[in-house]
Design a protein around this motif. Structure first.
Motif, mmCIF file in Angstrom:
data_model
loop_
_atom_site.group_PDB
_atom_site.id
_atom_site.type_symbol
_atom_site.label_atom_id
_atom_site.label_comp_id
_atom_site.label_asym_id
_atom_site.label_seq_id
_atom_site.Cartn_x
_atom_site.Cartn_y
_atom_site.Cartn_z
ATOM 1 N N VAL A 69 0.846 -1.201 0.000
ATOM 2 C CA VAL A 69 0.000 0.000 0.000
ATOM 3 C C VAL A 69 0.876 1.243 0.000
ATOM 4 O O VAL A 69 1.849 1.340 0.746
ATOM 5 N N LYS A 70 0.519 2.187 -0.846
ATOM 6 C CA LYS A 70 1.184 3.496 -0.861
ATOM 7 C C LYS A 70 0.309 4.431 -0.024
ATOM 8 O O LYS A 70 -0.783 4.802 -0.425
ATOM 9 N N TRP A 71 0.807 4.762 1.146
ATOM 10 C CA TRP A 71 0.045 5.567 2.090
ATOM 11 C C TRP A 71 0.082 7.033 1.695
ATOM 12 O O TRP A 71 1.105 7.534 1.237
ATOM 13 N N GLN A 72 -1.046 7.699 1.901
ATOM 14 C CA GLN A 72 -1.157 9.132 1.580
ATOM 15 C C GLN A 72 -1.517 9.893 2.852
ATOM 16 O O GLN A 72 -2.434 9.498 3.571
ATOM 17 N N ASN A 73 -0.783 10.972 3.095
ATOM 18 C CA ASN A 73 -1.083 11.859 4.221
ATOM 19 C C ASN A 73 -1.956 12.991 3.711
ATOM 20 O O ASN A 73 -1.637 13.627 2.708
ATOM 21 N N SER A 74 -3.044 13.215 4.439
ATOM 22 C CA SER A 74 -3.955 14.273 4.027
ATOM 23 C C SER A 74 -4.612 14.884 5.267
ATOM 24 O O SER A 74 -5.449 14.245 5.899
ATOM 25 N N GLY A 75 -4.209 16.086 5.587
ATOM 26 C CA GLY A 75 -4.818 16.807 6.706
ATOM 27 C C GLY A 75 -4.787 16.058 8.021
ATOM 28 O O GLY A 75 -5.804 15.982 8.708
ATOM 29 N N GLY A 76 -3.655 15.483 8.375
ATOM 30 C CA GLY A 76 -3.536 14.775 9.651
ATOM 31 C C GLY A 76 -4.084 13.356 9.614
ATOM 32 O O GLY A 76 -4.107 12.669 10.626
ATOM 33 N N ASN A 77 -4.545 12.921 8.480
ATOM 34 C CA ASN A 77 -5.032 11.553 8.315
ATOM 35 C C ASN A 77 -4.125 10.805 7.349
ATOM 36 O O ASN A 77 -3.543 11.391 6.444
ATOM 37 N N VAL A 78 -4.043 9.507 7.528
ATOM 38 C CA VAL A 78 -3.292 8.643 6.626
ATOM 39 C C VAL A 78 -4.272 7.629 6.054
ATOM 40 O O VAL A 78 -5.070 7.044 6.789
ATOM 41 N N LYS A 79 -4.229 7.473 4.739
ATOM 42 C CA LYS A 79 -5.099 6.453 4.145
ATOM 43 C C LYS A 79 -4.375 5.759 3.005
ATOM 44 O O LYS A 79 -3.456 6.304 2.396
ATOM 45 N N GLY A 80 -4.821 4.537 2.755
ATOM 46 C CA GLY A 80 -4.240 3.749 1.677
ATOM 47 C C GLY A 80 -5.269 2.781 1.131
ATOM 48 O O GLY A 80 -6.228 2.409 1.819
ATOM 49 N N GLN A 81 -5.094 2.396 -0.115
ATOM 50 C CA GLN A 81 -6.027 1.472 -0.771
ATOM 51 C C GLN A 81 -5.272 0.272 -1.323
ATOM 52 O O GLN A 81 -4.101 0.374 -1.687
ATOM 53 N N TYR A 82 -5.978 -0.855 -1.387
ATOM 54 C CA TYR A 82 -5.417 -2.047 -2.016
ATOM 55 C C TYR A 82 -6.563 -2.898 -2.566
ATOM 56 O O TYR A 82 -7.713 -2.751 -2.168
ATOM 57 N N VAL A 83 -6.227 -3.791 -3.480
ATOM 58 C CA VAL A 83 -7.212 -4.674 -4.100
ATOM 59 C C VAL A 83 -7.184 -6.023 -3.391
ATOM 60 O O VAL A 83 -6.114 -6.573 -3.119
ATOM 61 N N GLY A 84 -8.392 -6.525 -3.097
ATOM 62 C CA GLY A 84 -8.542 -7.832 -2.469
ATOM 63 C C GLY A 84 -9.628 -8.629 -3.167
ATOM 64 O O GLY A 84 -10.274 -8.128 -4.100
ATOM 65 N N TYR A 85 -9.843 -9.849 -2.719
ATOM 66 C CA TYR A 85 -10.759 -10.762 -3.406
ATOM 67 C C TYR A 85 -11.622 -11.511 -2.399
ATOM 68 O O TYR A 85 -11.198 -11.791 -1.282
#
Length: 149
Positions: A69-85
Motif C-alpha cells: 500500500v502506498k500511504w497518503q497523508n492528508s490533513g492529519g489523516n493517513v489512508k491507503g487502498q489495495y485490491v482484495g478478493y
C-alpha cells in the motif's frame, strides 16, 4: 458431357455412404445417454483443483497488495487502498465449445479496500472498508490435460 455427369454421380454414390458410415461410427463412440465418461469426471475433478489453486493465487496477490500500500497523508489523516478478493467463488463447468473443448468459468468478487487512521499504524490496525466491488468472471479451457487461462 454425359460421361462427366455419370462419372461424378458414380463418385458420389461411393463417397456419400462411406462418409455417412464414418459419421455413424463417431456418434456411436459417445454414450447415447449423455452420461459423463470417466474422462469427464477427471476433467471436473481437475477443475475443482484448478479453481482452488486460482483462488490461492488471488489470496497471495491480496496479501502482496496489502503489503505494498502506498500511504497518503492528508490533513492529519493517513489512508491507503489495495485490491482484495472474496473467499467465496463459483466454479462451473460449461457446455463444451463447438470444437469439443471443455470450458469453465470461475466467478468471484474483486474489492477495492481502503484503510484510514491518524497514523500509518492506526490505519493498519483499523478494519478496512470496501470502497468498490466488482464481480469478475474468468473463462478457462481444458487443453492437453490441464486447465489454462
Amino acid at each position: 458431357m454425359r460421361r462427366v455427369v455419370l462419372g461424378i454421380a458414380a463418385v458420389l454414390v461411393v463417397a456419400v455412404p462411406a462418409a455417412h458410415a464414418a459419421g455413424a461410427k463417431k456418434a456411436a463412440a459417445k454414450p447415447a445417454s449423455g452420461a459423463p465418461t470417466e474422462s469427464d469426471e477427471k476433467i471436473a475433478d481437475d477443475l475443482k483443483a484448478f479453481c482452488k489453486k486460482w483462488m490461492g493465487f488471488l489470496e497471495t496477490r491480496e496479501r502482496d497488495n496489502k503489503r505494498g500500500v502506498k500511504w497518503q497523508n492528508s490533513g492529519g489523516n493517513v489512508k491507503g487502498q489495495y485490491v482484495g478478493y472474496s473467499a467465496d467463488y463459483d466454479c462451473t463447468l460449461k457446455e463444451r465449445s463447438s470444437n469439443g473443448t471443455p470450458v469453465a468459468t470461475i466467478v468471484y468478487k474483486e474489492y477495492l479496500y481502503e484503510s484510514a487512521g491518524s497514523s500509518q499504524d492506526a490505519a493498519l490496525a483499523a478494519k478496512p472498508t470496501i470502497v468498490e466491488a466488482t464481480e469478475v468472471t474468468e473463462i478457462f479451457r481444458y487443453t492437453k490435460g490441464e486447465w489454462v487461462y
